[in-house]
Each structure stands twice: as structure tokens, then as C-alpha cells.
Scaffold this motif. Structure first.
Motif, PDB file in Angstrom:
ATOM      1  N   ILE A 283       0.846  -1.204   0.000  1.00  0.00           N
ATOM      2  CA  ILE A 283       0.000   0.000   0.000  1.00  0.00           C
ATOM      3  C   ILE A 283       0.876   1.247   0.000  1.00  0.00           C
ATOM      4  N   TYR A 284       1.882   1.235   0.860  1.00  0.00           N
ATOM      5  CA  TYR A 284       2.777   2.405   0.918  1.00  0.00           C
ATOM      6  C   TYR A 284       3.570   2.551  -0.378  1.00  0.00           C
ATOM      7  N   ASP A 285       4.012   1.423  -0.958  1.00  0.00           N
ATOM      8  CA  ASP A 285       4.710   1.481  -2.247  1.00  0.00           C
ATOM      9  C   ASP A 285       3.800   2.073  -3.328  1.00  0.00           C
ATOM     10  N   GLY A 286       2.514   1.722  -3.254  1.00  0.00           N
ATOM     11  CA  GLY A 286       1.560   2.283  -4.196  1.00  0.00           C
ATOM     12  C   GLY A 286       1.415   3.785  -4.022  1.00  0.00           C
ATOM     13  N   PHE A 287       1.372   4.232  -2.764  1.00  0.00           N
ATOM     14  CA  PHE A 287       1.354   5.670  -2.496  1.00  0.00           C
ATOM     15  C   PHE A 287       2.605   6.332  -3.090  1.00  0.00           C
ATOM     16  N   SER A 288       3.755   5.709  -2.849  1.00  0.00           N
ATOM     17  CA  SER A 288       5.028   6.274  -3.322  1.00  0.00           C
ATOM     18  C   SER A 288       5.083   6.364  -4.835  1.00  0.00           C
ATOM     19  N   SER A 289       4.450   5.395  -5.540  1.00  0.00           N
ATOM     20  CA  SER A 289       4.476   5.412  -6.998  1.00  0.00           C
ATOM     21  C   SER A 289       3.749   6.616  -7.575  1.00  0.00           C
ATOM     22  N   MET A 290       2.884   7.230  -6.773  1.00  0.00           N
ATOM     23  CA  MET A 290       2.126   8.395  -7.223  1.00  0.00           C
ATOM     24  C   MET A 290       2.742   9.706  -6.728  1.00  0.00           C
ATOM     25  N   GLN A 291       3.936   9.634  -6.173  1.00  0.00           N
ATOM     26  CA  GLN A 291       4.534  10.810  -5.557  1.00  0.00           C
ATOM     27  C   GLN A 291       4.683  11.976  -6.518  1.00  0.00           C
ATOM     28  N   GLU A 292       5.208  11.707  -7.718  1.00  0.00           N
ATOM     29  CA  GLU A 292       5.471  12.806  -8.652  1.00  0.00           C
ATOM     30  C   GLU A 292       4.190  13.502  -9.080  1.00  0.00           C
ATOM     31  N   ILE A 293       3.194  12.716  -9.508  1.00  0.00           N
ATOM     32  CA  ILE A 293       1.962  13.345  -9.972  1.00  0.00           C
ATOM     33  C   ILE A 293       1.189  13.962  -8.802  1.00  0.00           C
ATOM     34  N   PHE A 294       1.331  13.398  -7.606  1.00  0.00           N
ATOM     35  CA  PHE A 294       0.706  13.955  -6.398  1.00  0.00           C
ATOM     36  C   PHE A 294       1.261  15.351  -6.132  1.00  0.00           C
ATOM     37  N   LEU A 295       2.598  15.458  -6.094  1.00  0.00           N
ATOM     38  CA  LEU A 295       3.227  16.753  -5.826  1.00  0.00           C
ATOM     39  C   LEU A 295       2.952  17.752  -6.943  1.00  0.00           C
ATOM     40  N   LEU A 296       3.043  17.275  -8.199  1.00  0.00           N
ATOM     41  CA  LEU A 296       2.820  18.179  -9.323  1.00  0.00           C
ATOM     42  C   LEU A 296       1.397  18.723  -9.313  1.00  0.00           C
ATOM     43  N   SER A 297       0.428  17.883  -8.980  1.00  0.00           N
ATOM     44  CA  SER A 297      -0.965  18.335  -8.939  1.00  0.00           C
ATOM     45  C   SER A 297      -1.148  19.443  -7.907  1.00  0.00           C
ATOM     46  N   LEU A 298      -0.548  19.268  -6.731  1.00  0.00           N
ATOM     47  CA  LEU A 298      -0.635  20.305  -5.704  1.00  0.00           C
ATOM     48  C   LEU A 298      -0.006  21.613  -6.185  1.00  0.00           C
ATOM     49  N   LEU A 299       1.190  21.513  -6.771  1.00  0.00           N
ATOM     50  CA  LEU A 299       1.909  22.716  -7.200  1.00  0.00           C
ATOM     51  C   LEU A 299       1.234  23.386  -8.383  1.00  0.00           C
ATOM     52  N   ILE A 300       0.686  22.601  -9.306  1.00  0.00           N
ATOM     53  CA  ILE A 300      -0.049  23.184 -10.429  1.00  0.00           C
ATOM     54  C   ILE A 300      -1.308  23.873  -9.928  1.00  0.00           C
ATOM     55  N   GLY A 301      -1.936  23.300  -8.914  1.00  0.00           N
ATOM     56  CA  GLY A 301      -3.094  23.965  -8.327  1.00  0.00           C
ATOM     57  C   GLY A 301      -2.733  25.335  -7.792  1.00  0.00           C
TER      58      GLY A 301
END
Length: 449
Positions: A283-301
């Protein structure tokens, strides 16, 4: 996103931060491409590339410094952005847990058992499409199927670029339709519609394109090709099919993904002795796999909040509307062309379909409102044209991965992604020659959750 901040009149200057982000992202990719570096357009992480743009956006603002920061933070904390990021995490967790329990191998085995040798080429397209729809990732699909298909290619005289292109085509078909893909999540959240409605709107364009693709691929004779089917427990396919059915039924996306994670883990514990500790780690590895798009989405917002407050999005919408209105006098069609063109151009620049949707999403929503397009239609157009361009890009991640896996040129892969070209053509034809797109029905446009 920050309703208390007065929005400035339309201004081209406010788009400079966005231009800087694109210049850094594209310029770095071109440089590394000329240096022969693999995955050239992915050497500079997008969440880092956007930081100078954010700094410029803050400097250009006419607000007091504290208000500039407040505008940025309000953009980061927008409910749509936060919801999208939470869905990313759950989608990553499901994909990782399902793969760890053998779900991907089961889907591959099921597909190869169903598809006869004489139907191999179109069958590979369909297998890739089903797996990508279930997994929600074109890259994960390609990574899973590439070794199997490469073995088939090496054992026969089938063109490797053709096989690679067929895989990318199927992977993009599924990536475009999947309710757990990051492109679908981004498109539905930025446009404000449910995944079910977007899925149904997408089908009207994707299915005709897929049928045409299959009819074309049938012309390749592969009746004498030997197939090696991997050993797998086909029961492990059920969690994938479950989330597709539940999503189409309209169940809340958080519930769909949550149930999917539990089902995948449950089947794994019963069939392959999947342990609780490994479950938590995956589960945590799955969270980590989305790290880049997670951070980019926040910053683009946050960046979008700054650009919107300074009048940049209003200016961009005005320009795109003016250009698209010259293509068609019909407001709905001109808005549809505007969304298609803006998304395609953005994807050409950043070589990432999810990023292009995030960048074009706000303006596309404005265009849809002006052209009386339903949110499900603008979300569908966003995702379709982002996936169309992404699949056909020789410097996109999909072509680069298949080029490296098969030992061939990424350009030769792109030239054989027939479905992507067909999908874009079908979408344009439907915009051009169908009756005016159906009117918006705000009362049926559900939130994406």
C-alpha cells in the motif's frame, strides 16, 4: 480558488510562469535527447521544473506578499486538487497490491487463453486494452506485456515495431478509459463530472476507433505463431473486473478503490499466501508510486491560482475561443476544437498526458461553459486528445519504454501506434459531422466522487 482575491483583467503577462515551466520542461528534454540520454524528457522531475515558475508567478503578482502566498496556498488546497490527490494514492495502492498478488500475470494468461493464434495481432491490442483499463496505467501494462510479446516476436517473423506499436495502442486505449488512471482522475476532477459519465462519453468515441483498429489489424496473418501462456491463477482477475463493474454502476470512487484494494489483498491471502505485513508495505509502495503526480498536482493547483488571479487563464481562454470560433461558427463545436487543440499542444510540449490535462483543465472548463458543453464531454475530449498525442509521441514515455525493451527506434514504435491516430481522427470527425453536441444538463453532472 481564492475567492477573496480580486481577479485582474485578462493579461498575457500572467502566462509567463506557465511559459517558463514549459520552456524548462521541454528545453531540458530536448537537450538530453540530443545527448542521447534515455527517457530524456523525464530527466528533470516535473515538480522541480515548476518551482521557478511558481516563484515568477509570486513575483508578478500585484497583491501584498502575504496575499500572494495565500492565493498560492488556496490553489494548492482547492477541494478538487485534494480530492484528486487522494484518488491518486488509492489508485496507486490498488495497482501495486493487485500486481503483487499476481493479478497482472492472471490478466495476461486469461487474455492469451482466450485469443486464438490467428487473431494474435488484434488480440494483443485487446489484451493490452483490457489490462490497461484494469490497471489504470499504460506504463504498467507495457512493462507487464513487453517480455511476453518480445518473446513472440523473436520466435516469429512478425515486425517488432508493429508489435510494440500494437501494445502501445492497446495500453493507451485502456489508459484513456480506465476509471483509476491518473488521466481520468485529472480530467474528471478538473471538469467536475463523475467518472461514470466520463466513461460513457468516452466509449462513444473510443469503441468505434477500437473497432476500426481491430479490423485493420485482422489483415495480419499470424495463424502459425506459437503461443506460450504463463501459469497464473485466473481467480486473481476478479478484483480488476470488480472495480470496473462497481465504477460503471456509479459507486463512489473512494469506495470502489477501497473495495478493490481489499479484494485484491483478500484473494492474494487465500491463493498465494499474501501476508499482512507485505500488504501494508505494498500500500505504501503504491502511495510512493504516485509521488510525482501527487506533488505536481498540488503545485499546479497553486500556480493556477496565481495565474487565474492575475488574469492569465481569462486571457488564454479568450485567445483559444477566438481561434476555435474561426474553425466553426457553432459555439459547441468551436469549444470542442479549442479543448482538443489546447490539450494536444500542451501534450506536445510536456510529453505527459496527465500533466497536459492538469495544465489545460482550467481553461478547458471555461471553454466548455462558454460553449454549453457538458462536463463529461469536456473531460472526455481532454483525456482523448492527451492520450492520442501521448501515444504517438516518439519522445513520450510509452514509445521510449518499448523502444528500449525491443531494441528498436522509439520513432518506429510511434509510427505503428495506429489506434492513437485513428482515435484522434474519429474524435475530430464526430466533432465535425455529428449533430450539435448534446446540451448541458447541470443537474446530471455529478461530482467525480
Amino acid at each position: 480558488m481564492n475567492s477573496s482575491a480580486a481577479v485582474q483583467p485578462p493579461s498575457a503577462k500572467a502566462l509567463l510562469p506557465l511559459a517558463l515551466f514549459l520552456a524548462l520542461f521541454l528545453g531540458t528534454g530536448i537537450y538530453f535527447q540530443t545527448e542521447g540520454v534515455e527517457y530524456a524528457f523525464y530527466q528533470l522531475p516535473s515538480p522541480v521544473a515548476i518551482l521557478p515558475a511558481i516563484a515568477l508567478g509570486i513575483l508578478l503578482s500585484r497583491q501584498a506578499f502575504e496575499e500572494r502566498i495565500a492565493t498560492f496556498v488556496a490553489g494548492v488546497g482547492d477541494s478538487n486538487i485534494i480530492t484528486m490527490c487522494m484518488i491518486y494514492l488509492l489508485a496507486g495502492a490498488f495497482s501495486t497490491v493487485a500486481e503483487a498478488t499476481g493479478g497482472v500475470d492472471a490478466m495476461v494468461a486469461l487474455g492469451l487463453q482466450i485469443i486464438p493464434a490467428s487473431f494474435l495481432i488484434p488480440g494483443l491490442f485487446l489484451i493490452a486494452g483490457v489490462i490497461s483499463t484494469a490497471m489504470g496505467t499504460s506504463m504498467g501494462t507495457l512493462a507487464a506485456l513487453a517480455p511476453v510479446v518480445l518473446g513472440i516476436g523473436e520466435a516469429t517473423d512478425i515486425s517488432l515495431p508493429l508489435l510494440a506499436g500494437v501494445l502501445v495502442s492497446g495500453a493507451m486505449f485502456g489508459d484513456n478509459l480506465s476509471i483509476i488512471s491518473d488521466t481520468t482522475i485529472a480530467a474528471t476532477r478538473t471538469q467536475g463530472c463523475s467518472m461514470r459519465d466520463k466513461f460513457r462519453a468516452n466509449l462513444k468515441i473510443a469503441i468505434p476507433a477500437a473497432v476500426i483498429t481491430v479490423l485493420w489489424l485482422i489483415s495480419y496473418d499470424t495463424s502459425n505463431v506459437p503461443l506460450q501462456i504463463p501459469d497464473a491463477n485466473l481467480w486473481l482477475c476478479l478484483p480488476y473486473f470488480a472495480i470496473i463493474v462497481l465504477a460503471v454502476m456509479g459507486l463512489n470512487v473512494f469506495a470502489v478503490l477501497g473495495l478493490g484494494i481489499v479484494l485484491a489483498a483478500g484473494f492474494g491471502m487465500v491463493t498465494v499466501d499474501y501476508q499482512w505485513v507485505k500488504f501494508s508495505q505494498d500500500i505504501y509502495d503504491g502511495f510512493s508510486s504516485m509521488q510525482e503526480i501527487f506533488l505536481l498536482s498540488l503545485l499546479i493547483g497553486g500556480l493556477s491560482g496565481l495565474i487565474r488571479q492575475q488574469g492569465g487563464l481569462a486571457f488564454l481562454a479568450k485567445v483559444v475561443e477566438a481561434v476555435s470560433s474561426r474553425v466553426s461558427k457553432n459555439k459547441q463545436r468551436s469549444s470542442a476544437f479549442g479543448i482538443a487543440g489546447l490539450t494536444s499542444l500542451t501534450n506536445l510540449c510536456v510529453a505527459n498526458n496527465t500533466v497536459s490535462i492538469l495544465l489545460a483543465g482550467e481553461v478547458s472548463k471555461r471553454l466548455a461553459k462558454q460553449g454549453n458543453l457538458a462536463a463529461r464531454q469536456s473531460a472526455s475530449l481532454l483525456d482523448i486528445f492527451a492520450c492520442t498525442v501521448q501515444g504517438a509521441l516518439p519522445y513520450g514515455a510509452q514509445a521510449l519504454l518499448m523502444g528500449a525493451s525491443f531494441g528498436i527506434s522509439p520513432l518506429s514504435v510511434s509510427l505503428h501506434t495506429g489506434y492513437c491516430f485513428i482515435l484522434g481522427s474519429v474524435a475530430l470527425l464526430m466533432i465535425l459531422w455529428r449533430r450539435p453536441l448534446e446540451d448541458r444538463h447541470p443537474e446530471t453532472e455529478e461530482a467525480a466522487v
